[in-house]
Scaffold this motif. Structure first.
Motif, short mmCIF file in Angstrom:
data_model
loop_
_atom_site.label_atom_id
_atom_site.label_comp_id
_atom_site.label_asym_id
_atom_site.label_seq_id
_atom_site.Cartn_x
_atom_site.Cartn_y
_atom_site.Cartn_z
N TYR A 155 43.06 102.87 -1.12
CA TYR A 155 42.94 102.14 0.15
C TYR A 155 43.63 102.90 1.29
N PHE A 156 44.88 103.27 1.09
CA PHE A 156 45.61 103.93 2.17
C PHE A 156 45.19 105.39 2.33
N SER A 157 44.88 106.07 1.24
CA SER A 157 44.44 107.46 1.36
C SER A 157 43.14 107.55 2.13
N ALA A 158 42.19 106.66 1.84
CA ALA A 158 40.91 106.67 2.55
C ALA A 158 41.10 106.33 4.02
N LEU A 188 38.07 100.51 3.67
CA LEU A 188 37.04 99.75 2.99
C LEU A 188 35.86 100.62 2.58
N PHE A 189 35.60 101.68 3.34
CA PHE A 189 34.57 102.61 2.92
C PHE A 189 35.01 103.36 1.66
N GLY A 190 36.29 103.58 1.51
CA GLY A 190 36.78 104.15 0.26
C GLY A 190 36.55 103.22 -0.91
N ILE A 191 36.70 101.91 -0.69
CA ILE A 191 36.42 100.94 -1.74
C ILE A 191 34.93 100.90 -2.05
N LEU A 192 34.09 101.00 -1.01
CA LEU A 192 32.64 101.07 -1.24
C LEU A 192 32.27 102.27 -2.11
N PHE A 242 34.95 107.29 3.16
CA PHE A 242 33.99 107.32 2.07
C PHE A 242 34.16 108.57 1.21
N LEU A 243 34.32 109.73 1.85
CA LEU A 243 34.51 110.96 1.10
C LEU A 243 35.78 110.92 0.27
N MET A 244 36.85 110.40 0.86
CA MET A 244 38.10 110.30 0.11
C MET A 244 37.96 109.35 -1.07
N GLY A 245 37.24 108.24 -0.89
CA GLY A 245 37.03 107.31 -1.99
C GLY A 245 36.25 107.91 -3.13
N VAL A 264 41.62 117.40 -2.49
CA VAL A 264 42.12 116.35 -1.60
C VAL A 264 43.43 116.78 -0.95
N PHE A 265 44.31 117.33 -1.73
CA PHE A 265 45.61 117.76 -1.20
C PHE A 265 45.43 118.87 -0.17
N ILE A 266 44.57 119.83 -0.46
CA ILE A 266 44.33 120.93 0.48
C ILE A 266 43.68 120.42 1.76
N ALA A 267 42.74 119.48 1.63
CA ALA A 267 42.07 118.94 2.82
C ALA A 267 43.06 118.23 3.74
#
Length: 512
Positions: free
Chosen positions: A293-296, A321-325, A374-377, A453-456
């Motif tokens: 949730y927070f990362s997205a 919420l897009f991460g949850i989707l 969304f990409l992070m999710g 993810v870390f590098i991004a």
């Protein structure tokens, strides 16, 4: 047939004959001295007699023995069919002697006025709080609603009305964007040096209580406009690379998750959060849900901070919420073979996502937050969720079964996770023995996703604060090439405000 067998058996016992199966029906063994004599031919419909029939598959099989009037172990249930396949497992006993059905609800027994035993099943807890309590979703929702009420109160104190009506009406039915910036919206000039500020193109900023397009109302400093402790005075800074007086309100990547632009905005977000969000937290657990949730949400605001216009502000939990989707989409793909209508579910989900992305192209919405979340999710879902069911069948069941939403948890329970960690700590090498090449390949993909993810995160933050590389075509991801009233949508958000030549049409577009 069972009833006929019963009466034939009873008759044979009285006369010492042989049953139809060829077995001798010898009289029962003598009763123990501490029990009451037992009738040789009791009625099967006698309500005052219950038998201990562990092998019964009928209704009587679940009742306990009744006081000392029953002859335990001497006679089977007359209606028992030993060749029948049991329909369900026998009730389980808990530590207090209560029986449990398959749904683990305790079954208690009551004695009625006539001496009979009645079975009373405790009510199963249903409703909004059924199952695992989703504390993360409830806490987030409570805080976000409370913060929104605070936005309305502050807007009413500064402008005289809870919602913005001047100089323009907020179609989201909420506070002024100037108030939102003052309360912590993501706004680039409050976070680092920008060319417009250093070159003195923008010398004055709107005040939080601005209700007019009159240039006289644009008389606040950047520190007054940003609020939240203010920012250093940049009036004497002439070089863009001079970091001595650079604003650094980094928390504007986090705080906007709890801010919303209006009643319509927060209503849609909370509806999605209390439906899909609750279901997903039940399945993956609070720790994983909070991380996604927070990362997205943060990644979406960082992406927008790098490539959105400098004068655009952004608020809302849409990125989260897009991460949850994205997790819901992965859940569908992972359990494709077990779904009743996977194609239908996929089409509906893709339609919802497409509509949300298209709406993000309208003025006032930040599509970068949607895309980044969304990409992070997707990446975190691949890294944190259990492996797809088809893959697990090929590499072996080395994980708890993956389940779809509203069935079984996707994450192990606390005890299971603790046991796994303790076993891994005792024999870390044994965890990797006997693994198939496909297992190694899949875990390499998951580990690579975490590294990406870390590098991004690092690259986008470095670009935001140091490199400042821009993208000329990226603005089309959040706008349409449409012109209304002489203003192009993709040019909105440019900071061209000055004391000498203010533009009445576009003093500073602080879109949400």
């Amino acid at each position: 047939m069972a009833a006929n067998d019963y009466y034939n058996t009873a008759h044979g016992q009285q006369h010492g004959t042989t049953s139809q199966f060829g077995k001798s029906d010898s009289p029962p063994s003598p009763l123990p001295s501490n029990q009451t004599p037992y009738s040789s031919a009791p009625s099967p419909f006698d309500d005052n007699r219950y038998y201990n029939t562990p092998n019964s598959s009928g209704a009587l099989g679940g009742y306990p023995s009744h006081s000392n009037t029953s002859y335990q172990g001497a006679q089977q249930d007359p209606f028992t069919d030993h060749n029948a396949i049991p329909l369900h497992s026998k009730p389980k006993m808990d530590g207090h002697g209560h029986k449990h059905d398959d749904d683990s609800s305790p079954i208690r027994y009551q004695v009625d006025e006539e001496g009979g035993v009645r079975r009373r099943k405790s009510k199963k807890k249903k409703g909004w709080f059924q199952g695992r309590v989703t504390w993360v979703v409830y806490i987030l929702t409570t805080v976000q609603v409370g913060v929104f009420v605070g936005e309305l109160i502050k807007n009413g104190m500064l402008t005289g009305t809870p919602i913005q009506t001047k100089p323009n009406f907020n179609i989201m039915i909420g506070p002024s964007p100037y108030v939102l910036v003052n309360m912590g919206a993501r706004f680039t000039p409050c976070m680092h040096n920008i060319n417009s500020t250093i070159s003195n193109k923008v010398q004055s900023w709107p005040c939080p209580n601005t209700t007019s397009l009159d240039p006289k109302s644009i008389s606040c400093s950047l520190s007054e406009f940003c609020g939240m402790g203010g920012v250093p005075d940049q009036s004497d800074v002439k070089s863009f690379n001079d970091r001595s007086h650079e604003p650094n309100q980094w928390w504007r990547f986090i705080v906007p998750i709890f801010l919303h632009a209006g009643i319509i905005h927060i209503a849609f977000n909370m509806l999605l959060q209390l439906t899909l969000g609750r279901d997903m937290e039940k399945e993956i657990g609070p720790l994983r849900f909070t991380l996604v949730y927070f990362s997205a949400g943060i990644f979406g605001f960082i992406l927008g901070g790098n490539y959105a216009a400098e004068g655009l502000s952004s608020v809302g939990a849409s990125g989260s919420l897009f991460g949850i989707l994205a997790l819901v989409l992965l859940d569908l793909l992972y359990t494709w073979s077990t779904r009743r209508s996977p194609v239908k579910d996929l089409l509906f989900l893709l339609l919802d996502i497409a509509i949300a992305f298209v709406l993000g192209l309208l003025p006032g919405l930040d599509n970068f937050s949607h895309i980044g979340g969304f990409l992070m999710g997707i990446v975190l879902g691949v890294c944190l969720l259990h492996s797809p069911q088809a893959l697990r069948e090929r590499i072996g069941n080395d994980e708890p079964p993956y389940a779809t939403v509203d069935t079984q948890p996707l994450a192990p329970t606390g005890n299971a996770a603790t046991q796994k960690l303790s076993m891994f700590a005792k024999a870390p090498v044994g965890f990797f023995k006997g693994r198939k090449p496909l297992w190694w390949a899949w875990w390499l993909v998951r580990a690579g996703g975490l590294v990406c993810v870390f590098i991004a995160f690092i690259l986008l933050l470095r670009n935001f604060y140091e490199w400042r590389n821009t993208c000329s075509w990226c603005k089309h991801l959040t706008c349409l090439p449409i012109e209304t009233g002489g203003v192009k949508w993709c040019d909105m958000g440019g900071l061209n405000l000055s004391r000498t030549d203010p533009s009445p049409r576009n003093p500073a577009m602080f879109l949400l």
